[in-house]
Scaffold this active site. Sequence first.
Site, PDB file in Angstrom:
ATOM      1  N   TYR A 103       0.884  -1.147  -0.205  1.00  0.00           N
ATOM      2  CA  TYR A 103      -0.253  -0.013   0.120  1.00  0.00           C
ATOM      3  C   TYR A 103       0.938   1.341  -0.155  1.00  0.00           C
ATOM      4  O   TYR A 103       0.603   2.317  -0.505  1.00  0.00           O
ATOM      5  CB  TYR A 103      -1.019  -0.057   1.228  1.00  0.00           C
ATOM      6  CG  TYR A 103      -1.948   0.853   1.078  1.00  0.00           C
ATOM      7  CD1 TYR A 103      -3.168   0.465   0.002  1.00  0.00           C
ATOM      8  CD2 TYR A 103      -2.200   1.965   2.022  1.00  0.00           C
ATOM      9  CE1 TYR A 103      -4.053   1.490  -0.200  1.00  0.00           C
ATOM     10  CE2 TYR A 103      -3.422   2.753   1.707  1.00  0.00           C
ATOM     11  CZ  TYR A 103      -4.397   2.624   0.827  1.00  0.00           C
ATOM     12  OH  TYR A 103      -5.421   3.463   0.428  1.00  0.00           O
ATOM     13  N   LYS A 105      -2.723   8.764   2.562  1.00  0.00           N
ATOM     14  CA  LYS A 105      -3.872   8.740   3.582  1.00  0.00           C
ATOM     15  C   LYS A 105      -3.678   9.359   4.932  1.00  0.00           C
ATOM     16  O   LYS A 105      -4.594   9.873   5.483  1.00  0.00           O
ATOM     17  CB  LYS A 105      -4.324   7.141   3.649  1.00  0.00           C
ATOM     18  CG  LYS A 105      -4.848   6.550   2.208  1.00  0.00           C
ATOM     19  CD  LYS A 105      -6.171   7.434   1.623  1.00  0.00           C
ATOM     20  CE  LYS A 105      -6.760   6.778   0.659  1.00  0.00           C
ATOM     21  NZ  LYS A 105      -8.001   7.490  -0.106  1.00  0.00           N
TER      22      LYS A 105
HETATM   23  N1  LIG Z   1     -11.782   0.125  -2.205  1.00  0.00           N
HETATM   24  C1  LIG Z   1     -11.034   0.070  -1.224  1.00  0.00           C
HETATM   25  O1  LIG Z   1     -10.674  -1.070  -0.537  1.00  0.00           O
HETATM   26  C2  LIG Z   1     -11.076   1.340  -0.394  1.00  0.00           C
HETATM   27  C3  LIG Z   1     -10.835   1.205   0.925  1.00  0.00           C
HETATM   28  C4  LIG Z   1     -10.683   2.561   1.658  1.00  0.00           C
HETATM   29  C5  LIG Z   1     -10.582   3.642   1.179  1.00  0.00           C
HETATM   30  N2  LIG Z   1     -10.674   3.816  -0.178  1.00  0.00           N
HETATM   31  C6  LIG Z   1     -10.828   4.889  -0.972  1.00  0.00           C
HETATM   32  O2  LIG Z   1     -11.924   5.195  -1.552  1.00  0.00           O
HETATM   33  C7  LIG Z   1     -12.075   6.214  -2.665  1.00  0.00           C
HETATM   34  C8  LIG Z   1     -12.641   5.778  -3.805  1.00  0.00           C
HETATM   35  O3  LIG Z   1     -12.019   4.623  -4.392  1.00  0.00           O
HETATM   36  P1  LIG Z   1     -12.791   3.372  -4.722  1.00  0.00           P
HETATM   37  O4  LIG Z   1     -12.076   2.389  -4.009  1.00  0.00           O
HETATM   38  O5  LIG Z   1     -14.132   3.482  -4.815  1.00  0.00           O
HETATM   39  O6  LIG Z   1     -12.280   3.162  -6.259  1.00  0.00           O
HETATM   40  P2  LIG Z   1     -12.470   3.834  -7.853  1.00  0.00           P
HETATM   41  O7  LIG Z   1     -11.403   3.330  -8.832  1.00  0.00           O
HETATM   42  O8  LIG Z   1     -13.880   3.318  -8.067  1.00  0.00           O
HETATM   43  O9  LIG Z   1     -12.742   5.340  -7.471  1.00  0.00           O
HETATM   44  C9  LIG Z   1     -11.588   6.125  -7.592  1.00  0.00           C
HETATM   45  C10 LIG Z   1     -11.885   7.265  -8.108  1.00  0.00           C
HETATM   46  O10 LIG Z   1     -10.732   8.349  -8.057  1.00  0.00           O
HETATM   47  C11 LIG Z   1     -10.943   9.009  -9.401  1.00  0.00           C
HETATM   48  N3  LIG Z   1      -9.881   9.853  -9.683  1.00  0.00           N
HETATM   49  C12 LIG Z   1      -8.562   9.490  -9.723  1.00  0.00           C
HETATM   50  N4  LIG Z   1      -7.612  10.480 -10.127  1.00  0.00           N
HETATM   51  C13 LIG Z   1      -8.454  11.482 -10.414  1.00  0.00           C
HETATM   52  C14 LIG Z   1      -8.521  12.828 -10.839  1.00  0.00           C
HETATM   53  N5  LIG Z   1      -7.049  13.230 -11.367  1.00  0.00           N
HETATM   54  N6  LIG Z   1      -9.343  13.733 -10.948  1.00  0.00           N
HETATM   55  C15 LIG Z   1     -10.611  13.178 -10.560  1.00  0.00           C
HETATM   56  N7  LIG Z   1     -10.910  12.032 -10.247  1.00  0.00           N
HETATM   57  C16 LIG Z   1      -9.824  11.112 -10.265  1.00  0.00           C
HETATM   58  C17 LIG Z   1     -11.256   7.847 -10.455  1.00  0.00           C
HETATM   59  O11 LIG Z   1     -11.923   8.538 -11.584  1.00  0.00           O
HETATM   60  C18 LIG Z   1     -12.302   7.134  -9.665  1.00  0.00           C
HETATM   61  O12 LIG Z   1     -13.550   7.638  -9.867  1.00  0.00           O
HETATM   62  C19 LIG Z   1     -10.525   6.488  -2.782  1.00  0.00           C
HETATM   63  O13 LIG Z   1     -10.051   7.619  -2.166  1.00  0.00           O
HETATM   64  C20 LIG Z   1      -9.887   5.017  -1.987  1.00  0.00           C
HETATM   65  O14 LIG Z   1      -8.454   5.316  -1.511  1.00  0.00           O
HETATM   66  C21 LIG Z   1     -10.955   2.762  -1.041  1.00  0.00           C
END
Ligand SMILES: NC(=O)c1ccc[n+]([C@@H]2O[C@H](COP(=O)([O-])OP(=O)(O)OC[C@H]3O[C@@H](n4cnc5c(N)ncnc54)[C@H](O)[C@@H]3O)[C@@H](O)[C@H]2O)c1
Length: 252
Positions: free
Chosen positions: A154, A161
């Site tokens: 990670y 984060k």
């Molecule tokens: N999936 C997991 O296990 C998890 C756990 C905890 C936190 N998160 C966090 O949740 C959030 C959403 O991620 P997710 O897992 O739903 O994945 P996801 O890939 O569905 O969403 C990530 C989003 O970030 C957007 N993005 C990236 N670069 C960008 C930019 N330059 N401008 C605008 N948008 C941009 C992408 O277009 C996408 O829509 C993130 O912050 C991720 O770190 C995810």
Amino acid sequence: MGNLLENKKILVMGVANKRSIAWGCANALEEQGATVIYTYQNERMKKSVSRLVTDEERLIECDVAQDESIEQAFAEVKNRFGKLDGIVHAIAFANKEELAGDIQNTSREGYALANNISSYSLLAVAHYGQELLNDPASIVTLTYFGSERAIPNYNVMGVAKAALEANVRYLARDMGKYGVRVNAISAGAVKTLAVTGVKDHSNLLQESQDRTVDGASVTTKEIGGACAFLMSDLSTGVVGDTIYVDKGVHLI
Ligand SMILES: NC(=O)c1ccc[n+]([C@@H]2O[C@H](COP(=O)([O-])OP(=O)(O)OC[C@H]3O[C@@H](n4cnc5c(N)ncnc54)[C@H](O)[C@@H]3O)[C@@H](O)[C@H]2O)c1
């Protein structure tokens, strides 16, 4: 269907597809009566988001890597919808090569990029969005336990984060006087597009699932539920906090 968020307009940033945490949040917000407006990263993302949201009016482009794009997106929101009651920031990015192996191999550019998109962008969004936010309003971002513990692969995203969570505390202090609450949800691991960037992500997902209290992974619906709570007036006392929605993974 509830009415916790009736008459509230909420901007959701970060839907890529139906697996996105942002999509789980958007559904929960709509179920509680909110009008949801969406930003998508670029034309490619627009294609997949348009399959989920057919009302073009509620789709606005915003690349958080560029100030002009964020400024333009909020100008567009203002034109079409006026004021906002909340913003969900569910955005993160790091190059694949930075999400593998030893962290000391992280490049300067890769470090800057991950922190720019995944952490700084929350400040930029708060800056350009501030004028549109009602009093009261709520901002929610998404973080992960890798900010606190050294989760394999990670790496730089854990650093981003940790910075994001600090941003939440400072923003909460400085926007609180304008009636804007800022909080983070620390979500359990969910299989989304973003997770597939992490090397051996299937191990990460499995190990996380094995540590939940009931052996089942948290769902985007459950994360969305907490987001709806944080957007609602039920949570007016919750400020600058990071709330775990991971079915106990952080305990075990
Ligand atoms: N999936 C997991 O296990 C998890 C756990 C905890 C936190 N998160 C966090 O949740 C959030 C959403 O991620 P997710 O897992 O739903 O994945 P996801 O890939 O569905 O969403 C990530 C989003 O970030 C957007 N993005 C990236 N670069 C960008 C930019 N330059 N401008 C605008 N948008 C941009 C992408 O277009 C996408 O829509 C993130 O912050 C991720 O770190 C995810």
